[in-house]
Motif scaffolding. Structure first.
Motif, mmCIF file in Angstrom:
data_model
loop_
_atom_site.group_PDB
_atom_site.id
_atom_site.type_symbol
_atom_site.label_atom_id
_atom_site.label_comp_id
_atom_site.label_asym_id
_atom_site.label_seq_id
_atom_site.Cartn_x
_atom_site.Cartn_y
_atom_site.Cartn_z
ATOM 1 N N ALA A 138 41.743 47.676 40.065
ATOM 2 C CA ALA A 138 41.424 47.984 41.184
ATOM 3 C C ALA A 138 40.406 47.331 42.054
ATOM 4 N N TYR A 139 39.661 46.580 41.402
ATOM 5 C CA TYR A 139 38.682 45.905 42.082
ATOM 6 C C TYR A 139 38.227 44.375 41.754
ATOM 7 N N ASP A 140 37.977 43.443 42.778
ATOM 8 C CA ASP A 140 37.534 42.243 42.402
ATOM 9 C C ASP A 140 35.947 42.176 43.185
ATOM 10 N N PHE A 141 35.233 41.740 42.443
ATOM 11 C CA PHE A 141 33.822 41.375 43.130
ATOM 12 C C PHE A 141 33.787 39.780 43.349
ATOM 13 N N VAL A 142 33.611 39.477 44.565
ATOM 14 C CA VAL A 142 33.509 37.945 44.989
ATOM 15 C C VAL A 142 31.862 37.666 45.221
ATOM 16 N N ALA A 143 31.559 36.479 44.797
ATOM 17 C CA ALA A 143 30.064 35.933 45.315
ATOM 18 C C ALA A 143 30.254 34.422 45.922
ATOM 19 N N GLU A 144 29.795 34.457 47.093
ATOM 20 C CA GLU A 144 29.750 33.084 47.637
ATOM 21 C C GLU A 144 28.475 32.523 47.209
#
Length: 267
Positions: free
Chosen positions: A256-262
């Motif tokens: 259900a969740y994706d965490f994205v870091a720039e």
């Protein structure tokens, strides 16, 4: 036993949804030699895979299926048990059997501090909370250390199931100093909004992520199979002056969740 060719209109059991049928003709290679429960399991599995049965759809009661198909309730029960094991359906005590839902994946940036409720609202989704417990208590040594308060001070302990459009997304447990939140029942939807209203504005946090497989209790609450992948997140949130306003553990469904870091390349 004509499981492979029986047609049962699904609209009778699912209000507001019109489907072609629960059962399409069984695949030609199933053959009559397979046990009846296997043929029922395959027919339902095919209907789910093809989209004839949508995520969240309610299946007919065990008794009704047995009557319509001319098979025993034991056969229906065994087929359902196999589908539960596969993660294709979920059984909710007192509610019935439902096609497992795959919620729309949420992509969450790690560059900002967010409130679950505010984040869901900003996406056009309806946030919800199912309270598992909330109490005013006394901090033990470990809790006092995490909140950076004196051992024995009053704290709020709370646990919640977080929902998006009525679909369970995450399990969350939190510790908050009672000096900042005197009454846990002050919280309606958003803890962070409540803290802001009380003058304790969350401004920064440190999070630690790890991958886990869900135990039976957590999987049941999140409506996924036991052992399903999940993100286990520990967070320490602070005010501008550095005081800890919350320590939390959140378990997010892996589907259900994706965490994205720039990231930027350092010099």
């Amino acid at each position: 036993m004509k499981i492979g060719i029986v047609l049962v209109l699904f609209s009778r059991w699912t209000a507001g949804v019109t489907f072609l049928q629960i059962f399409a003709a069984a695949r030609s290679n199933l053959g009559g030699a397979l046990p009846a429960y296997r043929r029922l399991q395959a027919a339902l599995g095919d209907a789910i895979a093809s989209g004839a049965l949508k995520p969240g759809a309610a299946l007919p009661a065990e008794r009704q299926l047995a009557l319509e198909l001319g098979i025993s309730r034991v056969t229906v029960r065994r087929a359902m048990a196999e589908l539960v094991q596969e993660g294709l359906v979920v059984q909710r005590h007192g509610s019935g059997t439902f096609v497992s839902g795959t919620p729309e994946r949420v992509v969450q940036s790690l560059s900002r501090l967010y409130s679950f409720s505010e984040d869901m609202t900003s996406r056009g989704r309806i946030p919800g909370t199912w309270w598992l417990g909330r109490e005013l208590s006394v901090a033990n040594a470990d809790e006092a250390r995490r909140l950076e308060i004196a051992n024995g001070e009053s704290i709020v302990r709370m646990s919640r199931l977080r929902l998006a459009d009525k679909e369970p997304i995450a399990l969350e447990t939190s510790l908050i100093p009672a000096a900042m939140l005197p009454d846990p029942k002050q919280i309606e939807d958003s803890l962070y909004q409540t803290l802001r209203d009380l003058g304790h504005v969350p401004t920064r946090a440190v999070q630690r992520f790890s991958a886990i497989n869900l135990d039976e209790e957590s999987a049941h609450l999140l409506r996924v199979p036991r052992g399903a992948p999940a993100l286990d997140i520990y967070r320490t949130t602070r005010r501008e002056d550095g005081a800890v306003v919350e320590f939390s553990r959140s378990i997010f469904r892996g589907d259900a969740y994706d965490f994205v870091a720039e990231l930027g390349l350092g010099r």
